[in-house]
Motif scaffolding. Structure first.
Motif, mmCIF file in Angstrom:
data_model
loop_
_atom_site.group_PDB
_atom_site.id
_atom_site.type_symbol
_atom_site.label_atom_id
_atom_site.label_comp_id
_atom_site.label_asym_id
_atom_site.label_seq_id
_atom_site.Cartn_x
_atom_site.Cartn_y
_atom_site.Cartn_z
ATOM 1 N N GLN A 11 22.271 39.235 9.398
ATOM 2 C CA GLN A 11 20.922 39.738 9.644
ATOM 3 C C GLN A 11 20.683 39.878 11.152
ATOM 4 O O GLN A 11 20.119 40.883 11.609
ATOM 5 N N THR A 12 21.107 38.892 11.920
ATOM 6 C CA THR A 12 20.953 38.946 13.375
ATOM 7 C C THR A 12 21.726 40.118 13.957
ATOM 8 O O THR A 12 21.217 40.842 14.820
ATOM 9 N N ALA A 13 22.943 40.328 13.494
ATOM 10 C CA ALA A 13 23.765 41.447 13.978
ATOM 11 C C ALA A 13 23.090 42.776 13.669
ATOM 12 O O ALA A 13 23.032 43.670 14.530
ATOM 13 N N ARG A 14 22.573 42.918 12.447
ATOM 14 C CA ARG A 14 21.889 44.168 12.080
ATOM 15 C C ARG A 14 20.647 44.386 12.939
ATOM 16 O O ARG A 14 20.406 45.482 13.423
ATOM 17 N N THR A 15 19.858 43.326 13.126
ATOM 18 C CA THR A 15 18.623 43.422 13.905
ATOM 19 C C THR A 15 18.903 43.799 15.358
ATOM 20 O O THR A 15 18.181 44.614 15.940
ATOM 21 N N ASN A 16 19.959 43.229 15.920
ATOM 22 C CA ASN A 16 20.295 43.476 17.323
ATOM 23 C C ASN A 16 21.169 44.714 17.527
ATOM 24 O O ASN A 16 21.480 45.066 18.664
ATOM 25 N N GLY A 17 21.599 45.332 16.430
ATOM 26 C CA GLY A 17 22.473 46.496 16.539
ATOM 27 C C GLY A 17 23.895 46.135 16.925
ATOM 28 O O GLY A 17 24.642 46.967 17.415
ATOM 29 N N ASP A 18 24.272 44.870 16.704
ATOM 30 C CA ASP A 18 25.627 44.406 17.027
ATOM 31 C C ASP A 18 26.606 44.785 15.915
ATOM 32 O O ASP A 18 26.207 45.051 14.779
#
Length: 82
Positions: free
Chosen positions: A56-63
């Protein structure tokens, strides 16, 4: 090995029982984090929850999504004096 498509991702998780402590640990090489639990099932759930947070963090940050880069081997050792 990780497998990625648009709807799923597969990541390796290494589980280890600690008989002295009476719990289990889980290590996820792709995100370089670990989780623990009193049982294998609890360690698995905690590891999966941790992966979900990281995804979820990766998706939110565009990582980029995590990928397995670990190489897991079994190596045989000769026992000296046996």
């Amino acid at each position: 090995m990780s497998t990625v498509n648009t709807n799923t991702i597969e990541l390796q998780i290494l589980f280890e029982e600690d008989k002295n402590e009476g719990n289990f640990s889980a290590y996820i090489p792709a995100i370089r984090l670990g989780a623990m639990g009193d049982t294998l099932e609890e360690a698995r759930k905690n590891a999966m929850d941790l992966v979900e947070i990281q995804l979820q963090t990766a998706r939110t940050n565009g990582d980029d999504l995590p990928r397995d880069t670990a190489i897991i081997e079994t190596i045989r050792f000769d026992l000296i004096g046996s």
